[in-house]
Scaffold this motif. Structure first.
Motif, short mmCIF file in Angstrom:
data_model
loop_
_atom_site.label_atom_id
_atom_site.label_comp_id
_atom_site.label_asym_id
_atom_site.label_seq_id
_atom_site.Cartn_x
_atom_site.Cartn_y
_atom_site.Cartn_z
N LEU A 198 0.79 -1.64 -0.31
CA LEU A 198 -0.26 -0.33 0.15
C LEU A 198 0.88 0.96 0.28
CD1 LEU A 198 -2.95 -1.47 2.64
CD2 LEU A 198 -2.74 -0.25 0.16
N ALA A 199 1.87 1.17 0.79
CA ALA A 199 2.81 1.80 0.71
C ALA A 199 3.72 2.34 -0.12
CB ALA A 199 3.68 2.49 1.79
N VAL A 200 4.33 1.78 -0.60
CA VAL A 200 5.17 1.26 -1.53
C VAL A 200 4.96 2.35 -2.76
CG1 VAL A 200 5.12 -0.57 -2.73
CG2 VAL A 200 7.59 0.55 -2.08
N SER A 201 5.79 3.33 -3.41
CA SER A 201 5.78 3.98 -4.75
C SER A 201 5.91 3.15 -5.97
CB SER A 201 6.31 5.40 -4.96
OG SER A 201 8.26 4.51 -5.02
N LEU B 107 10.02 -8.57 -16.06
CA LEU B 107 8.75 -8.28 -16.32
C LEU B 107 8.83 -7.75 -14.62
CD1 LEU B 107 7.61 -12.01 -16.25
CD2 LEU B 107 7.78 -9.77 -17.92
N SER B 108 10.04 -7.05 -14.42
CA SER B 108 9.28 -6.32 -12.98
C SER B 108 8.64 -5.33 -13.21
CB SER B 108 10.98 -5.16 -12.75
OG SER B 108 11.70 -6.67 -12.61
N ILE B 109 7.90 -4.20 -14.49
CA ILE B 109 7.20 -3.04 -14.30
C ILE B 109 6.15 -3.89 -14.42
CG2 ILE B 109 6.62 -1.52 -16.07
CD1 ILE B 109 9.50 -0.38 -16.89
N ARG B 110 5.89 -4.68 -15.44
CA ARG B 110 4.57 -5.29 -15.31
C ARG B 110 4.10 -5.83 -14.22
NH1 ARG B 110 2.10 -9.36 -20.13
NH2 ARG B 110 3.44 -8.86 -21.05
N TYR B 111 5.17 -6.54 -12.93
CA TYR B 111 4.48 -7.09 -11.98
C TYR B 111 4.05 -5.92 -11.06
CZ TYR B 111 6.20 -11.77 -12.80
OH TYR B 111 6.13 -12.70 -14.28
N ALA B 112 5.10 -4.75 -10.91
CA ALA B 112 4.71 -3.83 -10.27
C ALA B 112 3.58 -2.87 -10.31
CB ALA B 112 5.94 -2.69 -9.96
N LYS C 45 0.37 -3.04 -7.96
CA LYS C 45 -0.18 -1.38 -7.31
C LYS C 45 -1.47 -0.97 -8.36
CE LYS C 45 2.08 1.16 -5.53
NZ LYS C 45 1.77 1.42 -4.02
N SER C 46 -2.47 -2.17 -9.16
CA SER C 46 -3.36 -1.80 -9.70
C SER C 46 -4.19 -2.07 -8.85
CB SER C 46 -3.26 -1.73 -11.05
OG SER C 46 -2.98 -2.77 -11.80
N GLN C 47 -4.00 -3.55 -8.29
CA GLN C 47 -5.22 -4.15 -7.45
C GLN C 47 -5.14 -4.38 -5.83
OE1 GLN C 47 -5.96 -7.77 -9.98
NE2 GLN C 47 -3.96 -7.04 -11.38
N LEU C 48 -4.38 -3.06 -5.70
CA LEU C 48 -4.27 -2.99 -4.04
C LEU C 48 -6.00 -2.27 -3.08
CD1 LEU C 48 -1.89 -0.27 -3.83
CD2 LEU C 48 -1.50 -2.65 -2.88
N GLU D 27 -1.77 -14.87 -7.66
CA GLU D 27 -2.68 -14.75 -8.59
C GLU D 27 -2.59 -13.35 -9.34
OE1 GLU D 27 -6.69 -16.04 -7.08
OE2 GLU D 27 -7.17 -14.35 -8.53
N ILE D 28 -2.01 -12.79 -8.69
CA ILE D 28 -1.65 -11.41 -9.97
C ILE D 28 -0.56 -11.06 -10.25
CG2 ILE D 28 -1.17 -9.07 -10.30
CD1 ILE D 28 -3.13 -8.98 -7.63
#
Ligand SMILES: C[S@@+](CC[C@H](N)C(=O)[O-])C[C@H]1O[C@@H](n2cnc3c(N)ncnc32)[C@H](O)[C@@H]1O
Length: 359
Positions: free
Chosen positions: A172-175, A191-196, A200-203, A213-214
């Motif tokens: 929740l807190a990390v950018s 895949l770091s960008i895709r995973y991040a 962050k879009s499913q919090l 699952e995400i």
């Protein structure tokens, strides 16, 4: 030595289910008890055997289930052990195993980044051991959220009673930018960008099942069928982050050197390349005194070696150990003997240089 823990009694909790072994160790559960096979145990004992210090104290900075501590106490009759762990549940198990050694063993709840405070008033020791990472007791406890094998609250803290955020709170807190950096630094790869972005879009992401699952959904179909679960590195990166594992090691290494008596030995077992690189660079710095003069000109900066490696290369598990214990396969142990009385100069140089040791 006083066998009482320095921070008072731990509240007993019911025994956890599953295997109780360190990552990289095998354990067979006997009725009513656990057996235990610590990684590179014979090599660890051998590394401490040739004692060249007046001190007889060995600090097991990651005592876990006390597998290494027991071997040290059984095989080195002169040794006393101070065992440190940040996980109170591990300390409860260690206490049960070490009580038969009476005053030769003492346990402390602490982080090894603060090793000097943890062992006070002892100020000079014969040896320090760190067997890094998590234990299987932690990994295999369904309630602690370290593994996607069990659906559980997304925690992953080695010290769940502490004040640091769990992984759910951390996400929740990390950018997004920092999350990408953390994934990259911990081997998640392209895949770091895709995973991040997916996380962050499913919090909020509240459970290990949701996280897995995400990550699976964000993984291209052609990469999903491999031997390793797509979420493995993501889980590891988040665990390393919420437990400040890199920062702990950065603080531990110089503090452990400072704590050794002259002639004392420190041994570190790493399980991933980032940790091993840091340990290797630290040993090189101590051997050269932190000299950064161009080799072809010779040293003109006055650096003095403060220690020497005790084996030329990293020690890895033997074929026999690998066969008996496949989870030891990524272990690498490096060891250093302190040779200088005064290590203040090399430690000052370490703190100047370590910020430039990227990755
Ligand atoms: C691989 S296990 C050690 C197993 C142990 N050598 C044995 O034989 O049972 C690592 C242990 O270190 C502890 N640990 C990890 N990081 C720590 C830190 N920064 N400070 C204190 N303990 C830590 C974990 O809680 C875990 O119990």
């Amino acid at each position: 030595m006083n066998s009482q823990r320095s921070d008072g009694d731990f509240e007993k909790t019911p025994s956890q289910g599953g295997l109780h072994s360190p990552a990289g160790s095998t354990d067979e559960r006997q009725p009513g008890q656990f057996t235990h096979a610590p990684v590179l145990a014979a090599e660890v004992v051998q590394g401490f055997r040739d004692r060249r210090t007046p001190s007889t104290v060995i600090v097991d900075a990651t005592v876990g289930l006390a597998g290494h501590s027991q071997r040290i106490l059984d095989e080195l009759d002169w040794a006393e052990v101070i065992g440190i762990d940040r996980d109170r549940r591990a300390l409860e198990q260690a206490q049960d195993r070490l009580s038969r050694y009476g005053g030769r063993a003492r346990l402390v709840h602490a982080r090894f980044g603060e090793i000097s405070d943890a062992v006070a008033p002892v100020a000079a020791v014969a040896g320090v051991l760190a067997d890094l990472g998590v234990s299987s007791m932690q990994l295999d406890d369904p309630g602690r959220g370290f593994s996607f094998r069990f659906d559980a609250p997304l925690d992953m803290r080695m010290d769940p009673d502490g004040e640091d955020a769990d992984v759910a709170g951390f996400l929740l807190a990390v950018s997004t930018k920092d999350l990408i950096r953390i994934f990259r630094e911990n081997g998640v790869g392209t895949l770091s960008i895709r995973y991040a972005n997916a996380l962050k879009s499913q919090l909020p992401v509240a459970t290990t099942g949701e996280l897995a699952e995400i990550i699976v959904s964000a993984t291209p179909a052609r990469l999903r069928g491999g031997r390793t679960h797509p979420a493995t590195k993501v889980f590891q990166a988040l665990r390393v982050s919420v437990n400040y594992e890199a920062s702990e090691l950065i603080h531990f290494l110089p503090a452990a050197l400072g704590l050794l008596d002259r002639g004392g030995v420190m041994q570190v077992i790493s399980y991933h390349s980032g940790e091993d690189r840091l340990v290797k660079r630290f040993i090189r710095l101590v051997e050269t005194g932190g000299c950064i003069c161009p080799p072809r000109l010779g040293c003109t900066c006055g650096a003095e070696p403060a220690g020497e490696r005790t084996t030329r290369h990293a020690i890895i598990p033997s074929d026999d150990e690998l066969a008996a214990n496949p989870r030891s396969r990524s272990a690498r142990m490096r060891a250093l003997r302190r040779t200088a009385n005064d290590v203040a100069d090399v430690l000052e140089r370490y703190w100047q240089q370590v910020p430039t040791w990227h990755g």
